[in-house]
Scaffold this active site. Structure first.
Site, PDB file in Angstrom:
ATOM      1  N   SER A   1       0.841  -1.192   0.000  1.00 45.73           N
ATOM      2  CA  SER A   1       0.000   0.000   0.000  1.00 45.73           C
ATOM      3  C   SER A   1       0.879   1.245   0.000  1.00 45.73           C
ATOM      4  CB  SER A   1      -0.927  -0.002   1.216  1.00 45.73           C
ATOM      5  OG  SER A   1      -0.175   0.299   2.370  1.00 45.73           O
ATOM      6  N   LYS A   2       0.209   2.355  -0.109  1.00 43.96           N
ATOM      7  CA  LYS A   2       0.883   3.653  -0.219  1.00 43.96           C
ATOM      8  C   LYS A   2       1.948   3.856   0.872  1.00 43.96           C
ATOM      9  CE  LYS A   2       1.008   7.052  -2.975  1.00 43.96           C
ATOM     10  NZ  LYS A   2       1.862   6.542  -3.969  1.00 43.96           N
ATOM     11  N   ARG A   3       1.661   3.356   2.068  1.00 43.45           N
ATOM     12  CA  ARG A   3       2.633   3.649   3.132  1.00 43.45           C
ATOM     13  C   ARG A   3       3.929   2.857   2.964  1.00 43.45           C
ATOM     14  NH1 ARG A   3       2.018  -0.564   6.730  1.00 43.45           N
ATOM     15  NH2 ARG A   3       0.280  -1.727   5.871  1.00 43.45           N
ATOM     16  N   HIS A   4       3.935   1.881   2.036  1.00 44.78           N
ATOM     17  CA  HIS A   4       5.190   1.173   1.756  1.00 44.78           C
ATOM     18  C   HIS A   4       6.044   1.935   0.751  1.00 44.78           C
ATOM     19  CE1 HIS A   4       2.734  -2.443   3.031  1.00 44.78           C
ATOM     20  NE2 HIS A   4       3.740  -2.445   3.855  1.00 44.78           N
ATOM     21  N   GLY A   5       5.473   2.974   0.148  1.00 44.37           N
ATOM     22  CA  GLY A   5       6.238   3.711  -0.863  1.00 44.37           C
ATOM     23  C   GLY A   5       5.449   3.828  -2.148  1.00 44.37           C
TER      24      GLY A   5
END
Ligand code: GLU
Length: 468
Positions: free
Chosen positions: A241-245
């Site tokens: 997801s977005k929080r992984h990059g």
């Protein structure tokens, strides 16, 4: 029917090319290209609200960047709606589908009663076996007649045999009351008409496969080989997801990862060939198969990506790298190189590409070749210049004027000069770096001299001597 392999990538154009989609496309592309097959592209744009031309353009651009060329025209699923409807009518005529006149309220009432009695809430339409003579002149959907007994087995090349009890499948709607086809029908008709032999896609579609099988079977069509690949996870094992990059393939282009490194990395994300980590496109095409796809989700690992990218940059052709870096600069919205800078970059490439994992890293090393006089030394470089006695750079100049401009002669000239000055070349290297590049971390002094050429080298040394 031929034995030719036909694969496809079927993205929904609702955003950018997701990194997971890029991997799906790559797997399909590798599988087809390695077997002399075809790789087709179908845009699943039936959702008229969420599908946008901009998203389609972004997907095409992302695929273009990755070099995943498709065969034939790009197919629009939406434009094929009449054909999808035709198949629904064929099934109707063959008695494998039926008109269902149930209203929304009737279906709700059925479900509520089923819930209350603890029965399955799958809708069982009273119209399935109704005599057509009893049909009212009223709005209706067309439903497929799902098998009532037995099991449906999906023979999946990644997941193995997956069985679904047929009493868990409902008489799925094929055509809505406004005559528009449902997505599930569209996919099957398109895959069949496009001659798709292998469907390689995310395992979030595994449940759909059981329902899609009903349509294949009702039509008597050959079921393609299924390969449902596990989704990509982040380094923490949770769904990416977005929080992984960054999630968009093109964001990786704008960050300066080379396409070849990205392809190599994406191929390894869920697929393996022994212990091979680094491989060329040619090897990937030759080696890629469905047996090497893992059953558990691969984890995205930026370090690995960078490592592979570095290896690909190191073995890439200089002119090709120059071209790709120019495209990267456009993607990253950086000011373009002048023709002279671009030439200098290519001349310098041999001494830049060895230890750069990304294009920004490479450009950082290329700074000496891209910048123009006067060179303004940074703090460390200024200190290196101050460490040598005034005039030593002036004294060096005639030696360089007379040396022939090859690595051997330059080395010889500089070593001889150092010896005459009763010092070591190492002592001169710092000030020379400072004069030539204005910084203390650069490619080797000899490489810089060779790339810059005699005139520019002497001019930069002169500037530094004058400033001292
Ligand atoms: N359009 C679907 C998606 O973007 C893919 C459908 C398929 O591959 O069958 O997830």
């Amino acid at each position: 029917m031929t034995d030719q392999v036909v694969t496809r990538f079927a993205p929904s154009p609702t955003g950018y090319l997701h990194i997971g989609g890029a991997r799906t496309a790559l797997f399909n592309w590798l599988y087809a290209r390695g077997r002399g097959g075809k790789f087709l592209l179908r845009i699943e744009d039936t959702d008229r609200v969420r599908s946008t031309p901009a998203a389609t353009a972004a997907i095409l651009q992302g695929l273009g960047w990755l070099g995943l060329d498709h065969d034939g025209e790009v197919i629009s699923q939406f434009e094929r709606a009449p054909r999808h409807a035709e198949v629904a009518h064929e099934l109707l005529a063959a008695g494998k589908a039926y008109k269902c006149f149930s209203t929304q309220e009737e279906i709700e009432t059925f479900r509520e009663a089923a819930r209350a009695e603890g029965r399955s809430t799958l809708y069982r339409s009273p119209w399935r076996d109704a005599d057509p003579a009893t049909h009212p002149d009223a709005p209706h959907v067309i439903r497929i007649k799902a098998p009532l007994e037995g099991t449906t087995v999906i023979r999946d090349r990644v997941q193995g045999d997956v069985s679904i009890r047929n009493d868990q499948l409902d008489d799925m709607v094929l055509l809505r009351s406004d005559g528009t086809p449902v997505y599930m029908l569209a996919v099957v008709v398109d895959d069949h008409d496009m001659g798709v032999t292998h469907v390689i896609r995310g395992d979030d579609h595994l449940n759909n496969a059981a329902r899609q099988m009903m349509i294949y079977e009702a039509m008597g069509w050959t079921v393609p080989v299924w390969a449902h690949i596990p989704l990509i996870h982040g380094p923490d094992g949770k769904k990416l997801s977005k929080r992984h990059g960054a999630l968009g393939a093109q964001e990786y282009q704008a960050m300066g990862y080379p396409a070849a490194g990205m392809r190599n990395y994406l191929a390894r994300l869920g697929w393996s060939h022994g212990d091979d980590e680094f491989f060329t496109d040619e090897q990937a095409r030759e080696w890629f198969d469905l047996d090497g796809i893992g059953k558990s989700p691969a984890r995205f690992d930026l370090k690995k990506l960078e490592n592979l990218c570095g290896q690909h940059i190191a073995v890439s052709d200089d002119a090709a790298l120059r071209h790709e870096i120019e495209e990267y600069m456009v993607a990253a919205k950086l000011p373009p190189l002048t023709p002279a800078q671009s030439d200098a970059l290519e001349r310098a490439m041999y001494c830049l590409k060895d230890r750069a994992r990304t294009f920004p890293e490479l450009l950082e090393k290329a700074e000496f070749a891209l910048t123009s006089r006067p060179i303004v030394p940074d703090e460390k470089a200024a200190a290196a210049l101050a460490s040598v006695s005034d005039g030593i750079l002036n004294e060096l100049t005639p030696h360089l004027q007379n040396a022939s401009w090859t690595r051997d002669s330059l080395e010889e000239a500089l070593n001889a000069f150092a010896e005459a000055k009763e010092t070591k070349f190492g002592k001169l290297a710092g000030p020379l770096r400072a004069a030539l590049a204005g910084r203390s971390v650069t490619p080797s002094v000899f490489d810089m001299m060779l790339v810059l050429g005699r005139d520019e080298t002497l001019a930069r040394i002169q500037d530094a001597a004058d400033a001292a």
